[in-house]
Design a protein around this motif. Sequence first.
Motif, mmCIF file in Angstrom:
data_model
loop_
_atom_site.group_PDB
_atom_site.id
_atom_site.type_symbol
_atom_site.label_atom_id
_atom_site.label_comp_id
_atom_site.label_asym_id
_atom_site.label_seq_id
_atom_site.Cartn_x
_atom_site.Cartn_y
_atom_site.Cartn_z
ATOM 1 N N TYR A 1 46.000 26.302 43.429
ATOM 2 C CA TYR A 1 46.831 26.286 42.239
ATOM 3 C C TYR A 1 48.301 26.223 42.635
ATOM 4 O O TYR A 1 48.761 27.023 43.455
ATOM 5 C CB TYR A 1 46.567 27.538 41.390
ATOM 6 N N PRO A 2 49.048 25.266 42.074
ATOM 7 C CA PRO A 2 50.466 25.157 42.407
ATOM 8 C C PRO A 2 51.246 26.383 41.931
ATOM 9 O O PRO A 2 50.873 27.036 40.960
ATOM 10 C CB PRO A 2 50.922 23.908 41.641
ATOM 11 N N LYS A 3 52.346 26.654 42.619
ATOM 12 C CA LYS A 3 53.254 27.726 42.228
ATOM 13 C C LYS A 3 54.452 27.148 41.475
ATOM 14 O O LYS A 3 54.976 26.097 41.841
ATOM 15 C CB LYS A 3 53.773 28.470 43.458
ATOM 16 N N VAL A 4 54.865 27.849 40.439
ATOM 17 C CA VAL A 4 56.052 27.483 39.672
ATOM 18 C C VAL A 4 57.059 28.616 39.785
ATOM 19 O O VAL A 4 56.771 29.759 39.411
ATOM 20 C CB VAL A 4 55.702 27.204 38.191
ATOM 21 N N LYS A 5 58.225 28.308 40.294
ATOM 22 C CA LYS A 5 59.220 29.340 40.577
ATOM 23 C C LYS A 5 59.865 29.866 39.300
ATOM 24 O O LYS A 5 60.259 29.103 38.420
ATOM 25 C CB LYS A 5 60.301 28.779 41.511
ATOM 26 N N LEU A 6 59.954 31.188 39.221
ATOM 27 C CA LEU A 6 60.696 31.875 38.159
ATOM 28 C C LEU A 6 61.554 32.943 38.827
ATOM 29 O O LEU A 6 61.042 33.943 39.333
ATOM 30 C CB LEU A 6 59.747 32.519 37.145
ATOM 31 N N LEU A 7 62.861 32.700 38.887
ATOM 32 C CA LEU A 7 63.802 33.583 39.572
ATOM 33 C C LEU A 7 63.364 33.776 41.024
ATOM 34 O O LEU A 7 63.175 32.804 41.729
ATOM 35 C CB LEU A 7 63.964 34.894 38.802
ATOM 36 N N ASN A 8 63.151 35.029 41.445
ATOM 37 C CA ASN A 8 62.807 35.260 42.848
ATOM 38 C C ASN A 8 61.301 35.376 43.083
ATOM 39 O O ASN A 8 60.871 35.761 44.171
ATOM 40 C CB ASN A 8 63.510 36.515 43.380
ATOM 41 N N VAL A 9 60.508 35.050 42.058
ATOM 42 C CA VAL A 9 59.054 35.109 42.184
ATOM 43 C C VAL A 9 58.457 33.805 41.639
ATOM 44 O O VAL A 9 59.129 32.780 41.618
ATOM 45 C CB VAL A 9 58.490 36.373 41.481
ATOM 46 N N TYR A 10 57.207 33.834 41.204
ATOM 47 C CA TYR A 10 56.562 32.611 40.745
ATOM 48 C C TYR A 10 55.318 32.961 39.936
ATOM 49 O O TYR A 10 54.834 34.105 39.948
ATOM 50 C CB TYR A 10 56.166 31.726 41.939
ATOM 51 N N VAL A 11 54.807 31.950 39.253
ATOM 52 C CA VAL A 11 53.487 32.048 38.618
ATOM 53 C C VAL A 11 52.660 30.865 39.098
ATOM 54 O O VAL A 11 53.203 29.837 39.520
ATOM 55 C CB VAL A 11 53.567 32.039 37.073
ATOM 56 N N HIS A 12 51.351 31.026 39.057
ATOM 57 C CA HIS A 12 50.470 29.909 39.364
ATOM 58 C C HIS A 12 50.242 29.081 38.103
ATOM 59 O O HIS A 12 50.084 29.631 37.012
ATOM 60 C CB HIS A 12 49.123 30.410 39.896
ATOM 61 N N ASP A 13 50.221 27.774 38.287
ATOM 62 C CA ASP A 13 49.935 26.869 37.174
ATOM 63 C C ASP A 13 48.420 26.764 37.037
ATOM 64 O O ASP A 13 47.768 25.938 37.675
ATOM 65 C CB ASP A 13 50.552 25.502 37.443
ATOM 66 N N VAL A 14 47.883 27.627 36.199
ATOM 67 C CA VAL A 14 46.436 27.775 36.077
ATOM 68 C C VAL A 14 46.092 27.943 34.601
ATOM 69 O O VAL A 14 46.897 28.448 33.817
ATOM 70 C CB VAL A 14 45.963 28.996 36.907
ATOM 71 N N THR A 15 44.929 27.494 34.195
ATOM 72 C CA THR A 15 44.505 27.638 32.805
ATOM 73 C C THR A 15 43.645 28.880 32.623
ATOM 74 O O THR A 15 43.087 29.411 33.592
ATOM 75 C CB THR A 15 43.703 26.412 32.345
ATOM 76 N N MET A 16 43.513 29.297 31.382
ATOM 77 C CA MET A 16 42.669 30.448 31.073
ATOM 78 C C MET A 16 41.231 30.191 31.502
ATOM 79 O O MET A 16 40.580 31.065 32.093
ATOM 80 C CB MET A 16 42.727 30.745 29.576
ATOM 81 N N ASP A 17 40.719 29.002 31.221
ATOM 82 C CA ASP A 17 39.339 28.694 31.586
ATOM 83 C C ASP A 17 39.128 28.785 33.099
ATOM 84 O O ASP A 17 38.104 29.295 33.559
ATOM 85 C CB ASP A 17 38.952 27.295 31.096
ATOM 86 N N GLU A 18 40.092 28.295 33.872
ATOM 87 C CA GLU A 18 39.979 28.358 35.326
ATOM 88 C C GLU A 18 39.940 29.799 35.820
ATOM 89 O O GLU A 18 39.164 30.139 36.725
ATOM 90 C CB GLU A 18 41.155 27.620 35.973
ATOM 91 N N VAL A 19 40.774 30.648 35.219
ATOM 92 C CA VAL A 19 40.804 32.047 35.636
ATOM 93 C C VAL A 19 39.490 32.735 35.292
ATOM 94 O O VAL A 19 38.882 33.422 36.126
ATOM 95 C CB VAL A 19 41.990 32.785 34.985
ATOM 96 N N VAL A 20 39.033 32.565 34.055
ATOM 97 C CA VAL A 20 37.805 33.233 33.608
ATOM 98 C C VAL A 20 36.611 32.791 34.444
ATOM 99 O O VAL A 20 35.779 33.614 34.854
ATOM 100 C CB VAL A 20 37.560 32.958 32.111
ATOM 101 N N GLU A 21 36.514 31.507 34.717
ATOM 102 C CA GLU A 21 35.322 30.976 35.368
ATOM 103 C C GLU A 21 35.349 31.105 36.890
ATOM 104 O O GLU A 21 34.293 31.243 37.522
ATOM 105 C CB GLU A 21 35.150 29.501 34.985
ATOM 106 N N ASN A 22 36.538 31.097 37.486
ATOM 107 C CA ASN A 22 36.601 30.980 38.944
ATOM 108 C C ASN A 22 37.142 32.202 39.673
ATOM 109 O O ASN A 22 36.853 32.375 40.857
ATOM 110 C CB ASN A 22 37.458 29.764 39.338
ATOM 111 N N PHE A 23 37.931 33.023 38.994
ATOM 112 C CA PHE A 23 38.572 34.131 39.707
ATOM 113 C C PHE A 23 37.721 35.383 39.562
ATOM 114 O O PHE A 23 37.800 36.101 38.569
ATOM 115 C CB PHE A 23 39.982 34.367 39.167
ATOM 116 N N THR A 24 36.880 35.628 40.546
ATOM 117 C CA THR A 24 35.950 36.747 40.475
ATOM 118 C C THR A 24 36.158 37.756 41.592
ATOM 119 O O THR A 24 35.477 38.787 41.626
ATOM 120 C CB THR A 24 34.492 36.242 40.539
#
Length: 267
Positions: free
Chosen positions: A18-41
């Motif tokens: 998942y790509p990172k998107v910079k926000l100030l001195n940190v970041y978020v991953h560009d990920v969808t809700m479905d991807e998180v629910v189904e894949n992040f276990t």
Amino acid sequence: MADAGTDPQDSLHSSHTYPKVKLLNVYVHDVTMDEVVENFTEGMMLTLHVDMIMKLQRDKEFYDIFDQFDLITCDSQVLYFATKFLGTPVQERVSGSDYFPRFYMHHKDNPDITVFLCGGQPGIAEIAAKNINKKVGREIIVGTDAPSFDFDQNQAETDQMIDRINASGATVLLVGLGGGRQEKFIIRYRDRMPNIKLYLPLGGTIDYEAGTFKRPPAWITEGGFEWLYRLLKEPRQRWHRYVVHEPPVLWRLAAQRLGFYRDPFAK
């Protein structure tokens, strides 16, 4: 902290990046809700919102552990709009309070998923557990605890919390101890909780599941006005956070857009 541009990729699983998107001195991953629910276990999640990103401008200990989390989602409509303003939009907002009901319903028939709820006022987590177990149709919530506000100043209480979590046999730990504190707790003590595979520091989610605090209508959240809804509902508790603590993030984001932002912890 490692550079957090939009090009680097983070591998959460062998088959997912998942790509990172910079926000100030940190970041978020560009990920969808479905991807998180189904894949992040398995791993450690962090849901980034405005209050948390402001703490990450001032709290060096919190900043130093940020990179240890496997998945960082955009948990704020304001920050979602900010990614568009900065020219690096994420696909969608993935808030913890929206994610968790999707998570437990997705795993309602998976016996390998059992959850411990740690946080909230006394008795609230128990109500949340009953509500969730009723919806799921099995005892997916296998334990609860409501630590005192200053639990982290009392090692004996912290040890008892960890003992309860381990005794429950839970494979998932949801921690609602406030932004920054809950993440520090996970990093500090995860080695003492060998059964836990998935760590979810999700703030006020326990209150939402218990029904003690109602979610605003979708149009308020999607418009970026959930902060105002909460402020009007709980002015005394929320005034400092929403009127004093959080607004400076807007100036910092504007500075990032113009190329003037400087990481307060940069060497």
